[in-house]
Scaffold this active site. Structure first.
Site, PDB file in Angstrom:
ATOM      1  N   ARG A 118       0.811  -1.226   0.000  1.00  0.00           N
ATOM      2  CA  ARG A 118       0.000   0.000   0.000  1.00  0.00           C
ATOM      3  C   ARG A 118       0.839   1.269   0.000  1.00  0.00           C
ATOM      4  NH1 ARG A 118      -2.775  -3.443   3.560  1.00  0.00           N
ATOM      5  NH2 ARG A 118      -4.773  -4.168   2.717  1.00  0.00           N
ATOM      6  N   LYS A 140       2.815  10.986 -10.938  1.00  0.00           N
ATOM      7  CA  LYS A 140       1.935  10.088 -11.678  1.00  0.00           C
ATOM      8  C   LYS A 140       2.668   8.792 -11.976  1.00  0.00           C
ATOM      9  CE  LYS A 140      -1.316  12.992 -14.228  1.00  0.00           C
ATOM     10  NZ  LYS A 140      -1.770  13.363 -15.595  1.00  0.00           N
ATOM     11  N   GLU A 182       8.631  17.983 -25.045  1.00  0.00           N
ATOM     12  CA  GLU A 182       7.974  18.311 -23.777  1.00  0.00           C
ATOM     13  C   GLU A 182       8.509  19.617 -23.201  1.00  0.00           C
ATOM     14  OE1 GLU A 182       5.447  17.017 -22.324  1.00  0.00           O
ATOM     15  OE2 GLU A 182       5.211  14.969 -23.070  1.00  0.00           O
ATOM     16  N   LYS A 224       6.830  22.259 -14.856  1.00  0.00           N
ATOM     17  CA  LYS A 224       5.988  21.155 -14.407  1.00  0.00           C
ATOM     18  C   LYS A 224       5.889  21.117 -12.890  1.00  0.00           C
ATOM     19  CE  LYS A 224       4.673  16.422 -15.051  1.00  0.00           C
ATOM     20  NZ  LYS A 224       4.847  15.155 -15.779  1.00  0.00           N
ATOM     21  N   GLU A 234      -4.933  16.776 -10.349  1.00  0.00           N
ATOM     22  CA  GLU A 234      -5.782  17.270 -11.429  1.00  0.00           C
ATOM     23  C   GLU A 234      -7.188  17.583 -10.937  1.00  0.00           C
ATOM     24  OE1 GLU A 234      -5.643  14.428 -14.645  1.00  0.00           O
ATOM     25  OE2 GLU A 234      -3.808  15.271 -15.430  1.00  0.00           O
ATOM     26  N   ARG A 244      -3.440  21.130 -13.423  1.00  0.00           N
ATOM     27  CA  ARG A 244      -2.406  20.245 -13.959  1.00  0.00           C
ATOM     28  C   ARG A 244      -2.652  19.900 -15.433  1.00  0.00           C
ATOM     29  NH1 ARG A 244       0.609  15.346 -10.871  1.00  0.00           N
ATOM     30  NH2 ARG A 244       1.722  14.495 -12.639  1.00  0.00           N
ATOM     31  N   ASN A 248      -0.650  19.014 -20.283  1.00  0.00           N
ATOM     32  CA  ASN A 248      -1.093  18.090 -21.324  1.00  0.00           C
ATOM     33  C   ASN A 248      -1.306  18.791 -22.658  1.00  0.00           C
ATOM     34  OD1 ASN A 248      -1.343  15.456 -19.919  1.00  0.00           O
ATOM     35  ND2 ASN A 248      -2.763  16.586 -18.642  1.00  0.00           N
ATOM     36  N   HIS A 251      -1.278  16.895 -25.979  1.00  0.00           N
ATOM     37  CA  HIS A 251      -1.315  15.470 -25.691  1.00  0.00           C
ATOM     38  C   HIS A 251      -2.595  14.775 -26.167  1.00  0.00           C
ATOM     39  CE1 HIS A 251       2.210  16.320 -23.370  1.00  0.00           C
ATOM     40  NE2 HIS A 251       2.276  15.108 -22.888  1.00  0.00           N
ATOM     41  N   HIS A 255      -1.677  11.617 -28.002  1.00  0.00           N
ATOM     42  CA  HIS A 255      -1.966  10.279 -27.486  1.00  0.00           C
ATOM     43  C   HIS A 255      -2.770   9.463 -28.497  1.00  0.00           C
ATOM     44  CE1 HIS A 255      -1.425  11.267 -22.916  1.00  0.00           C
ATOM     45  NE2 HIS A 255      -0.297  10.937 -23.509  1.00  0.00           N
ATOM     46  N   HIS A 267       6.931   9.138 -27.847  1.00  0.00           N
ATOM     47  CA  HIS A 267       5.934   9.994 -27.211  1.00  0.00           C
ATOM     48  C   HIS A 267       6.138  11.456 -27.582  1.00  0.00           C
ATOM     49  CE1 HIS A 267       3.225  11.612 -24.183  1.00  0.00           C
ATOM     50  NE2 HIS A 267       4.209  12.359 -23.724  1.00  0.00           N
TER      51      HIS A 267
END
Length: 365
Positions: A118, A140, A182, A224, A234, A244, A248, A251, A255, A267
């Site tokens: 956990r 993330k 990026e 960032k 987010e 946040r 993106n 993206h 994506h 990417h």
């Protein structure tokens, strides 16, 4: 051991941590690991020697887990293997996971740490430009499913991030350029100095031995970090407000391209095309003037990044965009610009506008 001349970026989130940027900072790993009895170093096979060099400096029992390359590491099967290995080694909540590698490695390492017992501590040591400015910062973590990228994951902040430009030596130039997409993104949404630095010398911008590249990486990380500090989960991107979601930019379409190309595209390359697309979309919607739209293509072209796409049909990309995490219900949301460093939300654009932006990207292919 502390690296001389390194810079520090503070991430002030739920569990504050530091991102260290500079030659030699990888040797600060021991201080971050602290008194952990066991450490697992997750790494791609190609970095096995570096993993053992770092692990050999630690006063702990070290397990080395070699992972498949790139996105092939982010699967349920690899995740389960990591859980079993840590369990067999007797890991406890006071032990630490280290992710040494690109963004896929650090994503997986963070998710292993987030879910094992956990939640145990982890440290990221990114070895690509993309890993430094994107995946390694922000907490993330996650893995991919057949339906899309990063659909299973958790927010789990690291103990620290060590961005050592010495680890970029030998990185293929195409990967350096993809990582810089990026950074350029951060320039368009928040820090115009990034754009100036690239425009002043695209050649130095892609040179891993140049101070300019290190400064670009640091600035990208700082953008960032500021966004993440204000909105880790987010939760503040609602209506026209941008939290946040800001990072993106480019993206949503990017994506969709990655998915359509079965992740054979880098990417950063996909995000590059995605930024051109959303700039075209913003101009078509009357939000952005043509000069800023054209600046996207000029900056990205100067770095050798793709600014055109002629692959999967629009209908397939539209389906991919509707799966994007930023979509709310059936409403597509795009981070768009009204000017450099002046972001806004473009929510629910018509299919006609979406198709027109796609046509413009293809017309140049």
């Amino acid at each position: 051991m502390s690296a001389h001349g390194a810079r520090t970026v503070e991430v002030r989130a739920e569990r504050p941590y530091r991102v260290r940027v500079g030659a030699g900072v990888r040797h600060e790993l021991g201080a971050l690991v602290g008194e952990a009895s066991r450490v697992a170093v997750l790494h791609p096979e190609v970095l096995a020697d570096e993993a053992h060099r770092l692990g050999g400096r630690l006063d702990a029992e070290v397990s080395y887990l070699a992972l498949p390359e790139a996105e092939q590491a982010k699967t349920i099967g690899v995740l389960a293997h990591c859980w079993s290995t840590l369990a067999d080694a007797g890991f406890t909540r006071s032990d630490v996971v280290v992710g040494l590698g690109g963004g896929a490695t650090t994503d997986l390492a963070g998710f292993v740490a987030a879910t094992m017992l956990r939640g145990i501590g982890f440290v990221t040591v990114p070895t690509t430009v993309l890993g430094m400015v994107d995946a390694a910062v922000g907490g993330k973590t996650g893995i991919n499913l057949d339906a899309g990228k990063n659909l299973v994951g958790a927010f789990h902040e690291p103990l620290g991030v060590l961005c050592d430009p010495e680890l970029l030596a030998g990185l293929p130039s195409a990967d350096v350029r993809a990582g810089l997409a990026e950074v350029v993104k951060c320039g368009f949404v928040a820090d115009p100095e990034i754009l100036r630095l690239v425009e002043e010398s695209p050649e130095e911008s892609v040179d891993v031995t140049a101070d300019r590249l290190v400064e670009l990486v640091r600035r990208g990380i700082a953008v960032k970090a500021a966004v993440v500090s204000a909105d880790l989960r987010e939760s503040t991107s609602t209506g026209s407000r941008i939290g946040r979601e800001l990072v993106n930019y480019g993206h949503t379409y990017g994506h969709a391209v990655e998915r359509a190309e079965r992740y054979r595209w880098r990417h950063g390359d996909a995000v590059s095309v995605g930024m051109v697309y959303v700039a075209e979309l913003a101009e078509a919607a009357g939000l952005l003037d043509g000069a800023v739209r054209d600046r996207h293509r000029a900056v990205l072209d100067s770095l050798g990044l793709p600014t055109r796409y002629a692959g999967a049909p629009f209908e397939e990309l539209l389906g991919g965009m509707r799966l994007d995490k930023k979509t709310r219900g059936s409403t597509l949301r795009f981070v768009a610009l009204t000017d450099v460093a002046a972001p806004t939300i473009l929510a629910g654009p018509s299919e006609e506008l979406l198709r027109e932006a796609d046509r413009r990207v293809r017309a140049r292919a």
